[in-house]
Design an enzyme around this catalytic site. Structure first.
Site, PDB file in Angstrom:
ATOM      1  N   SER A 101     -10.955   1.373   6.089  1.00  0.00           N
ATOM      2  CA  SER A 101     -10.097   1.350   4.906  1.00  0.00           C
ATOM      3  C   SER A 101      -9.636  -0.027   4.460  1.00  0.00           C
ATOM      4  O   SER A 101      -9.113  -0.173   3.351  1.00  0.00           O
ATOM      5  CB  SER A 101      -8.875   2.244   5.119  1.00  0.00           C
ATOM      6  N   LYS A 129       0.844  -1.188   0.000  1.00  0.00           N
ATOM      7  CA  LYS A 129       0.000   0.000   0.000  1.00  0.00           C
ATOM      8  C   LYS A 129       0.886   1.247   0.000  1.00  0.00           C
ATOM      9  O   LYS A 129       1.882   1.308   0.732  1.00  0.00           O
ATOM     10  CB  LYS A 129      -0.926  -0.011   1.218  1.00  0.00           C
ATOM     11  N   SER A 148      -9.405   3.316   2.093  1.00  0.00           N
ATOM     12  CA  SER A 148      -8.258   3.835   1.390  1.00  0.00           C
ATOM     13  C   SER A 148      -7.377   2.749   0.770  1.00  0.00           C
ATOM     14  O   SER A 148      -6.495   3.039  -0.039  1.00  0.00           O
ATOM     15  CB  SER A 148      -7.403   4.682   2.349  1.00  0.00           C
TER      16      SER A 148
END
Length: 474
Positions: free
Chosen positions: A180, A81, A156
């Protein structure tokens, strides 16, 4: 080469690589070909470095050929990520203010995944500073949902979920403050776990005592998710809230069924939020699925009336502490919704923050009592199905206006402040073909039992086996 494709399980890929039935090079080429095929449309993997990825795969094969001990994820391609710092790899946080930032060391979650043997290939896309559950930023643009390219992939960890769903990576890491890991898992028909605080320790951090944001795993199945959790969980002296249980507790195959499991199923936590009708229909149908598999299901929910205020206070306080100085220096460097959230924290007092922690304490006590009657709480992950990728956030649900970019995420962030582990598991699709996940919540530090229940539910539905039609599905 073993009979594997990009949708084979991560466990199967790792097992084949460990006994040389497939090489790390072959695994890499398999996934790079898939990335070339679908990533131009989906835009999930960013900062891709094919040359470095191929070099890393060759080095992984050489280590195995020399008889060196390799980790449980040996040879698996992996994209971290883009908010997790990776030594020597561009880490942008989705912000123009960090567009050229290259960390000099790995953060702890990355360190553990790399030590387990993965071969890094790039990063997965995120919203600006991971704020908001829709993945778009000024550097890399918008990540699109592989089930419908006009729709959001969530956030996210939206890049991570979309990459998993479309077969670009076998496993993915993420983080979760207000949903997220769970929200993008729901939007992309994959599995995402928000662990208990301290289960996946974080370092470095500006606040080692922070209770809302955690790192965690994402995968296409609950067993693969447990596989990654076994690598990233476990104590660390660098993280003062880390739990002592070793990650190996999650490594064995998951067993168990739903017989006798006591489920509290709630569509909206007693009116705590509005749920899109199509999502409510999918979640409501899961009562029959659970009962057919042997569970007892009741319409019940914990009382979480103070959770909204606690979450919003702590989020604003944390954003203000983290971004205040940077915002003062670069006031035009933030998207407006994030800027507004940071500025909210400026007006908070010590009393406001103390009240939020008192609310957390009360919520914890209520959840502890709730789980004396029930084994698991089931509710929507997200209040809406994947929305238009052209929107910043849904402006209304069933005609009810959503004033801020947080309002439509209550079904996830109200669970955040309970401190309980929560997992998103594929549950169904809307009539338009958009994925909907079921959120299963267990007692604090009860990840193992929660994973077993989630696995049993997954086996009862098999919804997660439905693949998107983006590209030529293998």
């Amino acid at each position: 080469m073993a009979d594997l494709d990009v949708y084979s399980s991560a466990r199967a890929m790792a097992a084949a690589a460990a006994v040389k039935e497939i090489s790390a090079r072959e695994l890499m080429e398999l996934h790079l070909a898939r990335i070339a095929e679908v990533n131009p449309a989906v835009n999930a993997v960013v900062s891709l470095d094919e040359e470095r990825a191929r070099t890393g795969a060759a080095e992984a094969d050489e280590r195995l050929a020399r008889g060196e001990q390799v980790g449980p994820l040996h040879g698996l391609p992996h994209a971290f990520k883009d908010t997790h710092e990776v030594a020597g790899w561009r880490t942008t946080f989705g912000s123009p203010l960090r567009a050229d930032y290259v960390p000099k060391r790995d953060e702890l979650l990355v360190e553990r995944i790399r030590a387990a043997g993965v071969v890094p290939i790039g990063r997965t896309n995120v919203p600006e500073w991971a704020a908001g559950s829709h993945t778009f930023n000024p550097i890399f643009g918008t990540t699109r949902n592989p089930y419908d390219l006009t729709r959001s992939a969530g956030g996210s960890s939206g890049g991570a979920a979309a990459a998993l769903a479309s077969g670009m990576v076998p496993l993915a890491d993420g983080s979760d403050m207000g949903g997220s890991l769970r929200n993008p898992a729901s939007f992309n028909n994959v599995v995402g776990l928000r662990p208990s605080v301290g289960r996946v320790p974080g370092w470095p951090t500006t606040n080692g005592w922070e209770l809302t944001s955690v790192g965690g795993p994402m995968a296409r199945s609950v067993e693969d998710l447990a596989f990654l959790l076994s690598v990233i969980a476990g104590p660390s002296r660098r993280a003062p809230l880390s739990l002592e249980s070793p990650g190996s507790a999650f490594a064995p195959p998951l067993v168990g069924d739903l017989t006798g499991v006591r489920v509290a199923l709630s569509i909206d936590l007693g009116g705590a939020f509005t749920v899109d009708h199509s999502v409510a229909d999918v979640i409501g149908r899961q009562a029959q699925v659970l009962e057919a598999a042997g569970a007892t299901v009741e319409d019940a929910h914990p009382v979480l009336h103070s959770a909204d205020a606690a979450f919003r206070t702590l989020r604003a306080w944390l954003f203000q502490a983290r971004f205040r100085t940077l915002l003062e220096k670069r006031p035009d460097g933030f998207k407006q919704s994030l800027k507004d959230n940071i500025l909210l924290g400026a007006d908070l007092t010590g009393g406001d923050v103390a009240r939020a922690y008192q609310q957390l304490t009360s919520i914890h006590d209520r959840m502890r009592a709730f789980f004396e009657t029930y084994d698991v709480l089931a509710l929507p992950v997200s209040q809406v199905p994947p929305f238009s990728a052209d929107l910043e956030y849904p402006s209304e649900i069933n005609g009810e206006a959503q004033a801020t970019y947080l309002d439509w995420m209550r079904s996830a962030y109200l669970i955040t402040v309970t401190g309980c582990p929560a997992i998103s598991v594929p549950a169904g699709f809307t009539p338009e073909g958009w994925p909907v996940g079921l959120q299963l919540v267990g007692p604090v530090r009860g990840e193992r039992r929660l994973l077993e229940i989630a696995h049993a539910f997954e086996q009862a539905t098999r919804v997660g086996e439905r693949r998107p039609q983006v590209g030529a599905t293998p």
